[in-house]
Design an enzyme around this catalytic site. Sequence first.
Site, PDB file in Angstrom:
ATOM      1  N   ARG A  95       0.784  -1.334  -0.019  1.00 40.21           N
ATOM      2  CA  ARG A  95       0.013  -0.219   0.049  1.00 40.21           C
ATOM      3  C   ARG A  95       0.705   1.278   0.135  1.00 40.21           C
ATOM      4  O   ARG A  95       0.607   2.122  -0.666  1.00 40.21           O
ATOM      5  CB  ARG A  95      -0.835   0.177   1.305  1.00 40.21           C
ATOM      6  CG  ARG A  95      -2.126  -0.935   1.161  1.00 40.21           C
ATOM      7  CD  ARG A  95      -2.591  -0.816   2.533  1.00 40.21           C
ATOM      8  NE  ARG A  95      -3.305   0.381   2.912  1.00 40.21           N
ATOM      9  CZ  ARG A  95      -4.807   0.242   2.695  1.00 40.21           C
ATOM     10  NH1 ARG A  95      -5.669  -0.666   2.197  1.00 40.21           N
ATOM     11  NH2 ARG A  95      -5.406   1.536   2.903  1.00 40.21           N
ATOM     12  N   PHE A 146      -0.630  -0.644  -3.959  1.00 39.63           N
ATOM     13  CA  PHE A 146      -1.443  -1.658  -3.905  1.00 39.63           C
ATOM     14  C   PHE A 146      -2.784  -1.643  -3.252  1.00 39.63           C
ATOM     15  O   PHE A 146      -2.707  -1.497  -1.972  1.00 39.63           O
ATOM     16  CB  PHE A 146      -0.793  -2.962  -3.751  1.00 39.63           C
ATOM     17  CG  PHE A 146       0.213  -3.792  -4.893  1.00 39.63           C
ATOM     18  CD1 PHE A 146      -0.240  -3.954  -6.172  1.00 39.63           C
ATOM     19  CD2 PHE A 146       1.687  -3.450  -4.745  1.00 39.63           C
ATOM     20  CE1 PHE A 146       0.666  -4.353  -7.184  1.00 39.63           C
ATOM     21  CE2 PHE A 146       2.486  -3.729  -5.674  1.00 39.63           C
ATOM     22  CZ  PHE A 146       2.025  -4.243  -7.045  1.00 39.63           C
ATOM     23  N   PRO A 147      -3.835  -1.771  -3.721  1.00 39.27           N
ATOM     24  CA  PRO A 147      -5.137  -1.806  -2.882  1.00 39.27           C
ATOM     25  C   PRO A 147      -5.463  -2.999  -2.044  1.00 39.27           C
ATOM     26  O   PRO A 147      -6.444  -3.526  -2.268  1.00 39.27           O
ATOM     27  CB  PRO A 147      -6.213  -1.575  -3.927  1.00 39.27           C
ATOM     28  CG  PRO A 147      -5.658  -2.443  -5.208  1.00 39.27           C
ATOM     29  CD  PRO A 147      -4.283  -2.270  -5.173  1.00 39.27           C
ATOM     30  N   LYS A 148      -4.572  -3.185  -1.119  1.00 37.97           N
ATOM     31  CA  LYS A 148      -4.633  -4.347  -0.456  1.00 37.97           C
ATOM     32  C   LYS A 148      -5.337  -4.462   1.071  1.00 37.97           C
ATOM     33  O   LYS A 148      -5.456  -3.461   1.703  1.00 37.97           O
ATOM     34  CB  LYS A 148      -3.252  -4.707  -0.090  1.00 37.97           C
ATOM     35  CG  LYS A 148      -2.336  -5.344  -1.180  1.00 37.97           C
ATOM     36  CD  LYS A 148      -0.907  -5.694  -0.901  1.00 37.97           C
ATOM     37  CE  LYS A 148      -0.025  -6.042  -1.844  1.00 37.97           C
ATOM     38  NZ  LYS A 148       1.330  -6.471  -1.743  1.00 37.97           N
ATOM     39  N   LYS A 149      -6.247  -5.460   1.160  1.00 40.15           N
ATOM     40  CA  LYS A 149      -6.697  -5.418   2.573  1.00 40.15           C
ATOM     41  C   LYS A 149      -6.506  -7.062   3.118  1.00 40.15           C
ATOM     42  O   LYS A 149      -6.035  -7.729   2.369  1.00 40.15           O
ATOM     43  CB  LYS A 149      -8.134  -5.330   2.301  1.00 40.15           C
ATOM     44  CG  LYS A 149      -8.848  -4.092   1.613  1.00 40.15           C
ATOM     45  CD  LYS A 149     -10.197  -3.921   1.534  1.00 40.15           C
ATOM     46  CE  LYS A 149     -10.793  -3.389   2.851  1.00 40.15           C
ATOM     47  NZ  LYS A 149     -12.407  -3.131   2.529  1.00 40.15           N
TER      48      LYS A 149
END
Length: 385
Positions: free
Chosen positions: A34, A39-42
Amino acid sequence: QESGTVIPCIYKGKEINFTAQMFLDDEPPIACGREIWGFPKKYGSPTLKVERDTLVGVLRYAGQQIAMGTMTYKHKQLDKEAVARSLAKTSCNLRLIPKPDGSGLERAQLVEYNLEDIEVLAASQGDARLSLTPMVTAPAADLPVQQIIGGKHIIANLSLPHGRVLHDYLLDDDHDKTSKESIENNYFTKEKVLDCSSMPAIAPSYPHQDSTTIEREILYVHCRSDVEFLRKLLPYPVDLDVEHPDIFFATSHTMGTGIGEYSSFKVLIPCEINGIKCMFNALNISDNSSPITLGRERFGQPQKFGTPKLEVSKDTIVGSLLYGSQMVSMSSMVFNAVKMTKAETKELIELPELNLRVLPNVTGDVDIAQLVLMRYGNKQIAEGW
């Protein structure tokens, strides 16, 4: 392991891949992904395995299965060189970093990158099926699937280099006027990008507004430490009270915040900066990805993922911390032994929290280096012992 949604698209006539959302089961790659590349990480629980003649990929989020993809296993081999060229294609992410005061975005960029050192070990394709379950915080099912074209299974060694800023929305003066077509079709315009609260834009990890704590229970353990050791932890120009070189180990449970329910462990050092008495947050471990990403990106809290727990066991209140499967801290106190006055309790919890906010840029160098002071407002004390 990780799972994600990638959209092939065009940027100024060039074919490029855009990553809309990602889910990983490990916090360090979430944080660096992120903060550096956007990066659109969860945090989720993806798995990939072979079940007899079927390759099965499953994504679970918040305890629920929200996606399952299946593919016939190794039915048709692919050309490895062609696959390597496809993996080397330029990809991009929308990198969003909020300001500490919540007044908007401090960074808003499209970041591009190209994978390197690609060695394709195996590659095949086959018929595929996809099952998606609606989930508000992981909305893979919101993306309309009209037809399953097929599946590909690739095993490869590769390297992820640092990125490059493809477009900076805060420096962009050429697109201030949104076209009529964009407005009519509800496109993801520059104005909407700048109105995002956090990554991923499709389902932000945390909202714009300050989180409102409904209930928080905290166990503080007050310890005397070593002056020289604590001085090595406090960044310039923070001052230590050398007469009282103290540390507070705090385990808490918080409910009803806008970023979910979570437990947290902190190591707090009483200190002073510019005449303001505060607590420096030297270590912060939580069990929920949303407060971790909010704390790191907005406030600079030194958040990591672990398993803190606060509970009452008969006549004892116990605060514990597991990191991985290892017990790294356990504190205990006689439950409700001696009641404190509200003034005594207020004196402790009203001290603002000081964080060292350090965030990298897309090349991995330090981009933001700040001391951020956090004040908790509208405190209503129930009881203290």
